[in-house]
Design an enzyme around this catalytic site. Structure first.
Site, PDB file in Angstrom:
ATOM      1  N   THR A  30       0.845  -1.200   0.000  1.00 15.87           N
ATOM      2  CA  THR A  30       0.000   0.000   0.000  1.00 15.87           C
ATOM      3  C   THR A  30       0.876   1.243   0.000  1.00 15.87           C
ATOM      4  OG1 THR A  30      -1.837  -1.055   1.153  1.00 15.87           O
ATOM      5  CG2 THR A  30      -1.632   1.312   1.437  1.00 15.87           C
ATOM      6  N   ASP A  82       6.272  -4.184  -1.086  1.00 10.87           N
ATOM      7  CA  ASP A  82       5.623  -3.111  -0.331  1.00 10.87           C
ATOM      8  C   ASP A  82       6.620  -1.990  -0.039  1.00 10.87           C
ATOM      9  OD1 ASP A  82       3.708  -1.728   1.093  1.00 10.87           O
ATOM     10  OD2 ASP A  82       3.276  -3.363   2.481  1.00 10.87           O
ATOM     11  N   GLY A  83       6.111  -0.832   0.265  1.00 16.02           N
ATOM     12  CA  GLY A  83       6.938   0.309   0.656  1.00 16.02           C
ATOM     13  C   GLY A  83       7.289   0.257   2.136  1.00 16.02           C
ATOM     14  N   GLY A  96       3.331   1.397   7.990  1.00 17.22           N
ATOM     15  CA  GLY A  96       2.027   1.759   8.548  1.00 17.22           C
ATOM     16  C   GLY A  96       1.726   3.234   8.486  1.00 17.22           C
ATOM     17  N   GLU A 104      -0.469  -5.629   5.984  1.00 17.37           N
ATOM     18  CA  GLU A 104       0.843  -5.699   5.313  1.00 17.37           C
ATOM     19  C   GLU A 104       1.743  -6.742   5.974  1.00 17.37           C
ATOM     20  OE1 GLU A 104       1.161  -1.117   3.658  1.00 17.37           O
ATOM     21  OE2 GLU A 104       1.927  -1.568   5.642  1.00 17.37           O
TER      22      GLU A 104
HETATM   23  C1  5RP Z   1       1.315   1.857   4.479  1.00 14.12           C
HETATM   24  C2  5RP Z   1       2.775   1.620   4.462  1.00 14.12           C
HETATM   25  C3  5RP Z   1       3.559   2.183   3.320  1.00 14.12           C
HETATM   26  O1  5RP Z   1       4.260   1.151   2.702  1.00 14.12           O
HETATM   27  C4  5RP Z   1       4.501   3.213   3.861  1.00 14.12           C
HETATM   28  O2  5RP Z   1       3.765   4.171   4.566  1.00 14.12           O
HETATM   29  C5  5RP Z   1       5.285   3.891   2.721  1.00 14.12           C
HETATM   30  O3  5RP Z   1       4.411   4.641   1.950  1.00 14.12           O
HETATM   31  P1  5RP Z   1       4.884   5.447   0.678  1.00 14.12           P
HETATM   32  O4  5RP Z   1       5.266   4.435  -0.363  1.00 14.12           O
HETATM   33  O5  5RP Z   1       3.664   6.240   0.270  1.00 14.12           O
HETATM   34  O6  5RP Z   1       6.037   6.323   1.079  1.00 14.12           O
HETATM   35  O7  5RP Z   1       3.363   1.002   5.317  1.00 14.12           O
HETATM   36  O8  5RP Z   1       0.741   1.370   5.642  1.00 14.12           O
END
Ligand code: 5RP
Length: 215
Positions: A30, A82-83, A96, A104
Site C-alpha cells: 500500500t 511493499d513500501g 504503517g 501488510e
Molecule cells: C502503508 C505503508 C507504506 O508502505 C509506507 O507508509 C510507505 O508509503 P509510501 O510508499 O507512500 O512512502 O506502510 O501502511
C-alpha cells in the site's frame, strides 16, 4: 525535490515488478511507492494471482486489470512487494504510515520473498518514533494508557478491519524489545515494526539508479 522522489519510487517499483514471474502468487502493498508498482506489473501482462493489503490497492489494481482476490483461500504467497516509512541498516523496518501495517505484515509473513521498495528518504541510521499501531476499539483508552506515549491518529482513522490507528511516540532504544512489548500488550492488534527476518530484498531508488540491499 518531489520529482526526484517520485523518480526514485518509480525505478525501485519497476525493478521489483521485474522479480515477478508468470504463475506467481503476489502480495501487493500500500502507498505511493506501490502506486508505481501496480502499472509496472499490469504492463508485464503476466498470469498471476494477487492479494491486496488495502482497499486502495485493490481498487487501483482492479482498475489496471490485475486479478486481485480476497486473502482467504491462498495459504502462501510466492512474493510480496511493499513500501516502508523507515529502513534501518540492519533491516528493521517501520511501516504503517498509511495505517495498513496489520494486513501488510500478514502478507509479508506469508511470502517466500518480501521485497521492500523505497525512495532515498527512507533509509535511516536508527529506527525512531512514530511507530504505527492498530488497536482494538474495545478498551482503547486503557490500551493507550498502558502503552503510554501513544496517541490515536487524527480523523478517527480506522483500518478496513475496524481497528483504530494510533502511533507510539516514545523512545525506541531497541526495536526488537519494543516490538516484543507491543506484541504482548492486550488490545494491540499489531504494530508497524517489521523484523529483518521477514525481509529478503530492499530496493532503494537513488536518482535514476536502484541500490539493492540483500539481507
Ligand atoms: C502503508 C505503508 C507504506 O508502505 C509506507 O507508509 C510507505 O508509503 P509510501 O510508499 O507512500 O512512502 O506502510 O501502511
Amino acid at each position: 525535490v518531489s520529482n526526484v522522489i517520485d523518480t526514485e519510487k518509480r525505478v525501485a517499483a519497476e525493478a521489483a515488478a521485474e522479480l515477478i514471474e508468470d504463475g506467481m502468487t503476489v502480495g501487493l502493498g500500500t502507498g505511493s511507492t506501490v502506486a508505481f508498482l501496480l502499472p509496472a506489473l499490469a504492463k508485464r501482462g503476466l498470469r498471476t494471482r494477487c492479494v491486496a493489503t488495502s482497499e486502495e490497492t485493490e481498487r487501483i489494481g482492479r482498475g489496471l486489470g490485475l486479478p486481485i482476490e480476497s486473502f482467504e483461500e491462498l495459504d502462501h504467497l510466492d512474493i510480496a512487494i511493499d513500501g516502508a516509512d523507515q529502513v534501518a541498516p540492519d533491516g528493521w523496518l517501520v511501516k504503517g504510515g498509511g495505517g495498513a501495517h496489520t494486513r501488510e505484515k500478514i502478507v509479508a509473513a506469508s511470502a517466500d520473498r518480501f521485497v521492500v521498495i523505497a525512495d532515498s528518504s527512507k533509509p535511516v541510521e536508527r529506527i525512531s518514533a512514530p511507530i504505527p499501531l492498530e488497536l482494538f476499539p474495545f478498551g482503547v483508552a486503557a490500551t493507550l494508557h498502558r502503552i503510554g506515549e501513544a496517541r490515536l491518529r487524527g480523523g478517527a482513522a480506522r483500518s478496513p478491519d475496524g481497528g483504530m490507528i494510533a502511533d507510539y511516540h516514545g523512545e525506541v532504544r531497541d526495536p526488537s524489545a519494543l516490538a516484543g512489548l507491543l506484541s504482548a500488550t492486550p488490545g494491540v492488534i499489531d504494530h508497524g515494526l517489521f523484523e529483518p527476518e521477514m525481509v529478503t530484498d530492499i530496493l532503494i531508488g537513488r536518482g535514476e539508479a536502484v541500490e539493492r540491499i540483500d539481507l
